[in-house]
Design a protein around this motif. Structure first.
Motif, PDB file in Angstrom:
ATOM      1  N   LYS A 116     -30.918  35.538 -21.385  1.00 21.96           N
ATOM      2  CA  LYS A 116     -29.908  36.207 -22.206  1.00 21.96           C
ATOM      3  C   LYS A 116     -28.560  36.141 -21.508  1.00 21.96           C
ATOM      4  O   LYS A 116     -28.475  36.094 -20.268  1.00 21.96           O
ATOM      5  CB  LYS A 116     -30.325  37.650 -22.508  1.00 21.96           C
TER       6      LYS A 116
ATOM      7  N   TYR B 258     -26.156  41.066 -26.014  1.00 28.20           N
ATOM      8  CA  TYR B 258     -26.426  39.739 -25.451  1.00 28.20           C
ATOM      9  C   TYR B 258     -26.613  38.702 -26.550  1.00 28.20           C
ATOM     10  O   TYR B 258     -26.992  39.023 -27.672  1.00 28.20           O
ATOM     11  CB  TYR B 258     -27.722  39.765 -24.626  1.00 28.20           C
TER      12      TYR B 258
ATOM     13  N   ALA C 228     -29.263  35.769 -26.871  1.00 30.24           N
ATOM     14  CA  ALA C 228     -30.529  35.563 -26.172  1.00 30.24           C
ATOM     15  C   ALA C 228     -31.333  34.419 -26.773  1.00 30.24           C
ATOM     16  O   ALA C 228     -31.177  34.068 -27.954  1.00 30.24           O
ATOM     17  CB  ALA C 228     -31.360  36.845 -26.230  1.00 30.24           C
TER      18      ALA C 228
END
Lengths: 1054, 77
Positions: A66, A200, A202
């Motif tokens: 991530k 994030y 990811a």
């Protein structure tokens, strides 16, 4: 032998670890072993614990890598309306580790992200772990939702081709109350302030993710204790072998583990199962509960959004969503999502269910309210989607009135679904899951009471439990299991669908089939000749306190139900006089009432701000209705008794309403006294000064109350008082100092009506536990506290028509004062009791006992559309469980030739007793609202001894008269009255073509009436069924008659 | 401060199913009773920090909050 007494939750576990905890992971399926003298706690690791531990490790490998999104900004806000906010700050930076959210707060987060080079050509996800409820927009489009049940959404569909960066906006509402109190993991997350864990981009490890779903499924099977023990041991053994194949640093071997599971567990068919369970995606949504209703627009939008995004990725997924009100909200505040939703509905993937406008309480609202729930709900579905829904979807309501089947059937609803009786009953097991429910009038609907909770997370053990509990197995067919988180938990998750795809691989699972709700109902209930019939109310053996908790709401609801009736009727009559019918305003008013009948609002099971909202709504609604009622001539009737505009000299001078013209909106001649407000009146009733009179007013006609009988010339010789004894033309009475009646003797017949406490107040301890606002326990009488008499009963006012006695009581430590005013009348036999309480208690309940000198085993109770008989004995567990029941305007305890009725104006809780009944007056619960019922209360009831039975004594009419005051209006009446039917409502049809008269048979009689016009018979949705001249009716039937507007306007005025 | 707590802080906490009541404010210490859901909140200290920050921002006063949780009988254990 070993006892494993505790199992520590896995560190860092969120997601599904909690499910295992709920399912009993780590505990030997409820088996406890003990040695002779010493309990031994095992400290070693059982095979299933070893598998469980490594399950947590596998979970850590789902996110392959991530990339943090930095440069986020956040802004705090407070929601003030469905789509209005007060902003508490400007945007400020938001970094990982920062505290965010505040009590009842909303946040707006924005930022820019980019897909890193490393993820080029790969699936990219937006990842954010939170305890809050969030709607996420990517580049201005609704991309999905994030909450405790889902921490990621797929970015790819929202990225413009070739573009690798994106902007995003988040609207988040803090969720302190998890969607389900059994959900241990969200319990741990609850709280007003949260730590931001970062956002994030990811990449997922798909092999690990797939393995994780296999493990979730199999560990539930292995550890929940609902499946064959040998199979559980087999699964644990093979799972551990599969998990041995994984390197838990690199997660190499995940695919091999999955293959092992496929070959050694899924392909094993040595273990068999039976059963057939239909799986229906659903998300229960309380419109208000631990949150105010202003938050529901957003909760609902996010739920709809998340389910539609699941459909994008899983085209075969079907989802059932209820409550037309929530669709209305979506259309108004989220038009973009609504447009998309319409397409999903057309495709048959998103299924509107539940014909009622909201999921109302089904005990307290009167028949006309329940009819309007269907009318406005179905008309919305017709307008918005071109559909009429054939089911009532009421999974969470606290029991269902016997009047419902007829209302549903005549509103296009053939199927009824409600879960509570199967899983909440505290005494008896409700004997059916699929049955025919026969209503008070004989109407029947197909009914489904699913065997288990309406919120499940589609675990194998939950499905197996559902099948095991299903009681119509012998009849074949499928049982219904709903899956999906509720109350903003936003329904089904990817995991639930992934598990569902694996069910058929498990030989021990019942057969499952994912389908729409209507498909399940049609396939399993329609024309099913094997169904047994339940003829009676669907009484929930729990939540008996909701008939009484927050008495203000109940009283307002009752008053406004009747005020709406008057407002519609009078608007129709004014239409005849040339005025426009305020259809839109009346509809909006009705909807406001219906909204507050939601099953966690009107029953009183909510936090304090919800109560404040409801009371605000009720005040506004009353003010709007008063404005409608007073439209033609100001706040009250303008003409005096002689039709003159100015009050005459003397008695009327300065009077606001005395002597004015009123309208009797009831379709029979009134026979009860009326209280007429007048500033010089001798009595104060509910804080208003006035006088009592017996007005002469025919059905649906103008009424001119008589002159107030005040002044020294009034003849009070009708009343004789000596100490605590009183004599009226009807009774010889001996009061007790506390205001109860030691003797109430009919002077004409010599009959004594009392046998024990009569109008006797009792203060009971009322401590039901966690479900404080909801429940009353069967032993509530075990602890009683004494009232002390502060002022003994004494005569306080008398005139030529009425006399008033007053008593003042106090609770222990003088915490609360309770004033009772008992009123006797010269011309009518009713005895009015006004209760004025300053109520400041905790966990106390007041009931009024009425022990009667009557030998009967039945209590006759009004349902608002006919009466129901309840046994007063406790012969069986079913009768014992009904120690507190719901009634409407009146109840009656009588022998063949006489009895005692008590009429109320907003009290619903009633305890059947051997010698009569007890009326529940006030409670004082503290959860969810610490202030519940605190403060001043002022309400009345009417004690009415009578000859004959309740029907012969016309108790229902007297109860209407007690609840429907004369309307301050100068409208002319109708030239017909539909007698002997009750005019339940009169309105203009929704399409404006018909004047509609809703007629109810409420006395249990059969007969016919000739219509005074050429009419049509309609269903409750106002669809014309046939022409009608003679109207045949059967006991408790509700009929809707339409008269063409042009014919109505031509009819001569009365 | 009492008015501020009652008009600005208490409604927010009630809106989240909690309950706070002003008890006293002496020598910079604000005592608040917490009932309802707050009485068993595992992260009440975060809320207390928030109250202190709100007071500082809106009233310019540095205070400490002394929480007095009052659990109802059914949560005694």
């Amino acid at each position: 032998l070993i006892l494993f007494t505790a199992w520590p939750p896995l560190a860092g576990g969120t997601g599904k670890d909690r499910l295992k905890a709920r399912a009993g992971f780590g505990i030997r399926a409820g088996k406890e072993f003990s040695m002779a003298f010493v309990k031994v706690v095992r400290r070693g690791m059982l095979p299933e614990e070893w598998a469980q531990l490594r399950y947590g490790w596998v979970k850590r490998g789902i996110i392959k890598r991530k990339f943090e999104i930095t440069g986020l900004e956040i802004r705090d806000a407070l929601q003030t309306g469905e789509n209005t906010y007060t902003f508490l700050s400007d945007y400020r930076p938001l970094k990982k580790g920062d505290m965010y959210f505040s009590p009842d707060g909303t946040v707006f987060i924005k930022g820019h992200g980019a897909i890193p080079e490393e993820l080029k050509g790969k699936e990219a996800w937006f990842f954010l772990r939170t305890a809050a409820e969030m709607i996420v927009k990517i580049d201005g489009r609704y991309a999905g939702g994030i909450d405790p049940n889902r921490d990621r959404l797929l970015l790819d569909p929202w990225l413009e081709e070739g573009k690798r960066d994106f902007s995003f906006e988040i609207e988040g509402y803090n969720r302190s109350k998890p969607d389900d109190e059994r959900n241990l993991d969200t319990m741990a997350l609850r709280g007003c302030r949260q730590i931001f864990e970062g956002a994030y981009v990811a990449e997922l490890n798909r092999e690990v993710l797939s393995l994780y779903y296999d493990l979730t499924l199999l560990l539930d099977v292995a550890c929940a204790g609902t499946f064959d023990e040998e199979y559980q041991r087999f699964v644990v053994r093979e799972l551990n072998k599969a998990l041995d194949l994984i390197d838990y640093d690199s997660f190499e071997g995940a695919a091999a583990a999955s293959r092992y599971i496929e070959e050694h567990i899924y392909r094993n068919r040595d273990f068999a199962s039976s059963g057939n369970v239909a799986l229906v995606g659903h998300s229960h949504l309380d419109i208000a509960y631990y949150w105010r209703r202003i938050h529901v627009a957003q909760k609902n939008a996010r739920t709809v959004l998340i389910q539609m995004r699941l459909m994008d990725r899983y085209p075969e997924f079907r989802y059932a969503h209820t409550q037309p009100y929530t669709y209305e909200q979506l259309e108004k505040y989220y038009p973009e999502l609504f447009a998309e939703l319409k397409d999903k509905i057309k495709e048959g993937r998103f299924e509107p269910v539940g014909a009622m406008y909201v999921e109302p309480d089904c005990n307290i609202p009167a028949a006309e309210s329940l009819i309007r729930q269907c009318l406005y709900g179905q008309h919305y579905y017709r307008r918005a989607f071109g559909i009429t829904v054939d089911n009532a979807w009421l999974p969470d309501v606290f029991g269902n009135s016997w009047i419902l089947p007829q209302i549903l059937k005549k509103s296009g609803v053939d199927y009824f679904v409600s879960n509570k009786m199967s899983t909440w009953n505290d005494t008896n097991r409700f004997p059916h899951n699929h049955f025919l429910w026969k209503g008070i009038d004989g109407s029947e609907v197909y009914a489904c009471v699913p065997p288990t909770h309406f919120i499940t997370w589609n675990m194998p053990s939950q499905i197996k439990e559902n099948w095991d509990a299903y009681q119509e197995k012998e009849g074949g067919g499928q049982t219904l299991s709903m899956f999906g988180y509720g109350d903003g938990g936003s329904g089904a998750t990817e995991e639930m669908l992934e598990l569902m795809a694996r069910f058929e691989k498990l030989s021990v699972m019942p057969k499952t089939q994912h389908m729409r709700a209507d498909e399940f109902l049609h396939r399993n209930l329609k024309d099913n000749l094997g169904l047994e019939t339940w003829d009676g109310e669907l009484y929930l053996e729990m939540h008996r306190g909701t008939f009484t908790t927050k008495s203000d709401l109940k009283a307002y609801n009752r008053r406004l139900e009747f005020k709406l009736r008057d407002a519609e009727l009078i608007a129709l009559l004014r239409m005849k006089e040339g005025a426009a019918y305020p259809g839109e305003e009346l509809r909006e008013c009705y909807k406001m009432l219906l909204l507050n009948q939601f099953h966690d609002i009107l029953p009183g099971s909510h936090i304090h701000p919800v109560y404040e909202d409801a009371m605000r709504d009720y005040r506004e609604l009353e003010s709007r209705l008063d404005a409608l009622l007073g439209q033609e001539d100001g706040a009250a009737g303008a003409a005096d008794a002689l039709g003159r505009e100015d009050p005459p000299e003397g008695a009327f001078s300065g009077g606001l309403t005395a002597g004015r013209q009123y309208f009797n909106s009831l379709n029979w001649k009134r026979e009860s006294v009326a209280f007429i407000p007048w500033k010089d009146g001798p009595f104060v009733r509910k804080g208003e000064r006035g006088y009592f009179c017996l007005p002469e007013g025919e059905a649906l006609s103008a009424v001119f109350p008589g002159r107030p009988p005040v002044g020294g010339g009034d003849d009070t010789s009708w009343l004789k008082v000596e100490g605590l004894k009183a004599e009226t033309p009807f009774y010889s009475i001996r009061f007790a100092p506390d205001g109860s009646l030691e003797s109430l003797c009919d002077r004409k017949t010599g009959r004594e009506w009392t046998d024990g406490g009569f109008n006797k107040l009792h203060l009971y301890q009322d401590m039901p536990g966690l479900y404080d606002a909801w429940d009353i326990l069967p032993g509530y009488k075990d602890v009683e506290f004494p009232f002390t008499v502060e002022e003994e009963l004494h005569l306080t006012a008398v005139d030529g028509a009425a006399a008033e006695f007053t008593v003042l009581l106090k609770t222990p430590q003088d915490k609360s004062s309770w004033r009772m005013l008992l009123r006797l009348f010269k011309d009518v036999p009713g005895i009015e009791v006004e209760h004025v309480a300053d109520w400041n208690e905790k966990h106390r309940m007041v009931k009024a006992e009425f022990s009667c000198n009557v030998l009967s085993r039945e209590l006759v109770c009004d349902t608002s559309a006919g009466y129901i008989r309840r046994e007063t004995h406790k012969n069986t567990s079913w009768q014992k469980a009904r120690f507190e029941v719901c009634h409407h305007k009146w109840c009656d305890f009588a022998e063949r030739d006489g009895g005692v009725a008590v009429i109320n104006e907003g009290k619903y809780g009633l305890g059947p007793e051997e010698k009569g009944f007890s009326l529940s007056l006030l409670r004082s619960t503290i959860r969810p609202d610490i202030l519940s019922d605190m403060g001043r209360h002022d309400f009345c009831c009417l004690i009415l001894p009578h000859q004959g039975d309740a029907v012969e004594a016309k108790i229902n009419r007297r109860a209407y008269e007690f609840n429907v005051p004369l309307a301050p209006s100068r409208v002319k009446g109708l030239p017909f009255d539909f007698a002997p039917l009750y005019l339940q409502a009169a309105k203009l049809s929704e399409d404006g073509k018909y004047v509609i008269f809703r007629l109810g048979e409420q006395d249990g009689l059969r007969g016919q009436v000739r219509l005074p016009f050429k009419g049509v018979l309609m269903n409750l949705l106002e669809d014309v069924e046939r022409e009608a001249e003679i109207l045949a009716y059967k006991p408790f039937e509700i009929l809707t008659v339409g008269m063409k507007v042009e014919d109505y306007l031509e009819k001569r005025e009365k | 401060l009492e008015e501020y707590i009652n008009s600005r802080i208490v409604p927010r906490i009630q809106g989240d199913g909690g309950w706070a009541e002003f008890v006293s404010y002496e020598n910079g210490e604000l005592a608040l009773i917490f009932r309802g859901e707050c009485s068993k909140c595992m992260i009440l200290e975060r809320c207390i920090d928030w109250i202190s920050q709100e007071v500082k921002r809106d009233l310019g006063e540095e205070i400490t909050v002394k929480p007095l949780p009052r659990k109802p009988f059914f949560w005694d254990n």
